[in-house]
Scaffold this active site. Structure first.
Site, mmCIF file in Angstrom:
data_model
loop_
_atom_site.group_PDB
_atom_site.id
_atom_site.type_symbol
_atom_site.label_atom_id
_atom_site.label_comp_id
_atom_site.label_asym_id
_atom_site.label_seq_id
_atom_site.Cartn_x
_atom_site.Cartn_y
_atom_site.Cartn_z
ATOM 1 N N ASP A 343 0.857 -1.168 0.000
ATOM 2 C CA ASP A 343 0.000 0.000 0.000
ATOM 3 C C ASP A 343 0.904 1.233 0.000
ATOM 4 O O ASP A 343 2.115 1.131 0.209
ATOM 5 C CB ASP A 343 -0.897 -0.047 1.248
ATOM 6 C CG ASP A 343 -1.854 1.123 1.305
ATOM 7 O OD1 ASP A 343 -2.370 1.518 0.245
ATOM 8 O OD2 ASP A 343 -2.074 1.642 2.407
ATOM 9 N N THR A 345 -0.103 4.753 1.512
ATOM 10 C CA THR A 345 -0.243 5.571 2.711
ATOM 11 C C THR A 345 0.081 4.767 3.963
ATOM 12 O O THR A 345 -0.501 3.719 4.217
ATOM 13 C CB THR A 345 -1.671 6.135 2.822
ATOM 14 O OG1 THR A 345 -1.978 6.845 1.628
ATOM 15 C CG2 THR A 345 -1.790 7.062 4.019
ATOM 16 N N ASP A 529 -1.525 -1.239 6.186
ATOM 17 C CA ASP A 529 -1.804 -0.862 7.573
ATOM 18 C C ASP A 529 -3.245 -0.459 7.839
ATOM 19 O O ASP A 529 -3.592 -0.139 8.980
ATOM 20 C CB ASP A 529 -0.888 0.289 7.993
ATOM 21 C CG ASP A 529 -1.251 1.602 7.300
ATOM 22 O OD1 ASP A 529 -1.889 1.552 6.225
ATOM 23 O OD2 ASP A 529 -0.904 2.669 7.841
#
Length: 641
Positions: A343, A345, A529
């Site tokens: 990912d 961000t 996350d």
């Protein structure tokens, strides 16, 4: 065969503190038997008197396991050891009672029992040392906290702290629970959780975790997670769960062990028959002694220890480096990974975006737009939500109350505010007038009508370029899968050299990307996350979550990185490969040892060199093989990651 696992090795045995008295007695009584044997002096009844309590009392834990294994026809290492020492003891007793002049082998039964006791004590100690880093975590949190209430401070037990309490931490003190700074600033040493030696600067709004050390200034923070909910408590639970899990490579040892004991017993029987019918006189004595030596030297404890001690040592090493292994299978699969899907961000970037522009549409002002967005995002923990709330706070905006809040992972939130349906959604559009091309954008709609855009910037983590380069050197291809719009995703990916970028993807599409890669034969690791990453984390062969992210992401993953840094993935890959290399070394040497030792014990060298292996020496060799495996595994505690 049960002897193929760490649990089986210690199943039913007392801990080493209770084995020590038995060992001391065994040494005291075996020593005169050994000295008499070495001196060539026959004192049969003295040897019998010394050996009997050693075999029956000192070795009683082993006798129980021997009986259990034969009764269930589930042959273990104890099936071999006690069959061998028991044969030596019963044979010697029969010779003594009969008054025969044949040699006695009481020392084989007594000394071997003492050696096996010593081996079990040392193995249990070594096993316990691999847990030292984990157990030390329990002592990180302080027993008391300074609660600030009504302008006064009061020391209270940490168990009495509740979410919402204000707590002061002075210089040199440890943080008692998880929370966020409300006043003051300091540098906090988080090395005991993340493995990073440099203290991290903390200011109002920044998170702090239980067990970390305040190095400089005094600060007050608001407790958020207490007791079993703190990150420290979660770490301990995760590592304890990982210790009890089994790696797929363990099944190799189990398969070998399944036929190993019957094969050894067959080899012992053939050795007995060979010596009895074709050996020199006294044939019966030679037949029994060599069969006993085969049973003792072939004890598969080294084989049974090969995988679990390496795994436990590796898990402990990972915990000290900020890499939490939730299950052993994930650590093994990571060693063979070929593709890393990440990912953006919070993984490649800091995950602390800041509002860079507020772009209202006709009929709305910046203040009104921020007020509605902050109200809708108030219950959310998403980084963009926190950035909106922080910007509103700095501008002195007090958001109205939101009702009917709803969050859609990877998309955004909706709520009813002052009678209006307000939605804040991330957008993948690239033609929004006035919006920076590289920014992350959120669209704010009121009653279905666009009210404006909020633009965010999120800097790349300083360690991301080095981490990406090292991952490539390790042979992993890197793919980005981001929910952000293409321009913002490429602005991060291109400088890092990531050529394959999937932008504006939903949680389901992230999962599909992972499945597509796996269908092409790739061994996929996914690192993320957020809540929106949970489906992809679960679909990957190995899911790696950042501890700074959402709880559901951590629950969907196989490994957790405490510092949310890509270098943690590098350390995890190095750890997994070191552990697998160590396990293969252990299995190789355990099998080679038995492959060489059994023929020697059976008498393969006797026709050419006249050499036979005494059962007592076979016991020493068996013990040394286990200690070699344990010592090799303990090297993982010092491996560089």
């Amino acid at each position: 065969m049960s002897g193929g696992s760490d649990e089986a090795v210690y199943m039913g045995l007392p801990d080493e503190r209770r084995l020590r008295p038995r060992f001391y007695v065994a040494v005291a009584l075996s020593l005169p038997v050994l000295l008499l044997s070495m001196a060539g002096r026959r004192a049969g009844w003295v040897e019998f008197a010394c050996t009997t309590p050693v075999f029956l009392w000192c070795g009683s834990p082993f006798l129980k396991l021997w009986w259990k294994s034969w009764r269930a026809l589930d042959l273990t290492m104890w099936s071999l050891i006690i069959t061998g020492t028991g044969a030596a003891y019963l044979y010697s007793t029969a010779v003594l009672v009969s008054g025969s002049a044949l040699p006695l082998y009481f020392e084989a039964a007594s000394v071997t029992t003492a050696i096996v006791l010593l081996g079990q004590i040392l193995e249990q100690r070594a096993h316990a040392r691999t847990d030292a880093a984990i157990r030390a975590l329990l002592d990180l949190a302080p027993p008391k906290a300074h609660r600030v209430q009504g302008g006064t401070e009061q020391d209270v037990p940490v168990a009495e702290v509740r979410p919402g309490d204000l707590l002061r931490v002075r210089p040199g003190e440890k943080v008692p629970v998880d929370g966020r700074l409300s006043e003051g600033a300091s540098d906090v040493d988080e090395s005991m959780l993340t493995g990073e030696p440099v203290p991290v600067g903390k200011k109002a709004g920044d998170p702090v975790n239980a067990g970390t050390l305040n190095t400089t200034g005094s600060f007050v923070f608001r407790a958020e997670r207490v007791g079993a909910e703190t990150l420290l408590s979660q770490i301990i639970r995760l590592v304890e769960q990982a210790k009890d899990s089994e790696a797929p490579i363990q099944r190799l040892a189990d398969r070998v062990s399944a036929w190993f004991a019957p094969a050894v017993i067959t080899a012992a029987a053939l050795s007995f028959l060979g010596w009895y019918f074709a050996g020199p006189e006294p044939r019966l004595v030679h037949a029994i002694v060599n069969a006993v030596a085969v049973l003792i030297i072939a004890c598969p404890c080294a084989l049974g220890l090969a995988t679990p001690v390496s795994m436990v040592a590796g898990i402990g090493r990972g915990a000290r480096a900020g890499v939490l292994v939730k299950n052993a299978a994930a650590l093994e699969r990571l060693a063979g990974a070929t593709v890393l899907v990440i990912d953006k961000t919070g993984t490649l970037t800091e995950g602390r975006p800041e509002v860079s522009a507020v772009l209202p549409r006709a009929g709305f002002t910046e203040t009104r737009l921020l007020s509605l967005a902050a109200a809708a995002e108030a219950p959310s923990e998403h980084p963009l939500a926190r950035a909106i709330a922080e910007t509103a706070r700095r501008r002195g905006i007090v958001p109205p109350r939101a009702e009917e809040f709803s969050a859609e992972p990877g998309m955004g939130v909706t709520a009813r505010i002052e009678g209006h349906a307000v939605a804040v959604h991330r957008t993948g559009e690239t033609d929004d007038a006035g919006a920076p091309a590289e920014a992350t954008l959120a669209r704010v709609t009121v009653d279905g009508v666009l009210a404006g855009l909020i633009a965010f910037t999120d800097p790349v983590k300083p360690t991301s370029p080095e981490a990406i380069a090292e991952l490539r050197r390790l042979g992993l291809a890197v793919v980005m899968a981001s929910g952000d719009r293409p321009a913002a995703a490429r602005a991060v990916a291109i400088p890092l050299g990531i050529s394959e970028v999937h932008a504006s993807v939903s949680p389901a599409e992230k999962q599909r990307i992972v499945k597509d890669l796996r269908s092409r034969g790739e061994r996929v690791v996914f690192a993320g996350d957020g809540i929106n990453d949970a489906p992809a984390l679960a679909a990957a062969e190995v899911g790696i979550a950042m501890a700074t992210g959402s709880d559901i992401a951590m629950h969907s993953s196989g490994l957790v990185l405490l510092n949310g840094d890509l270098m943690g993935i590098v350390r995890a890959v190095h750890l997994s490969r070191a552990v697998l290399r160590n396990i293969r070394q252990n299995l190789f040497w355990a099998l080679v040892y038995n492959g060489i030792g059994v023929p020697i014990a059976a008498g393969a060298l006797y026709p050419w060199f006249g050499l036979r292996l005494d059962p007592m020496l076979a016991g020493v060799a068996m013990c040394l093989s286990s200690l070699c495996v344990v010592t090799n595994a303990l090297r993982l505690r010092r491996v560089r990651l």
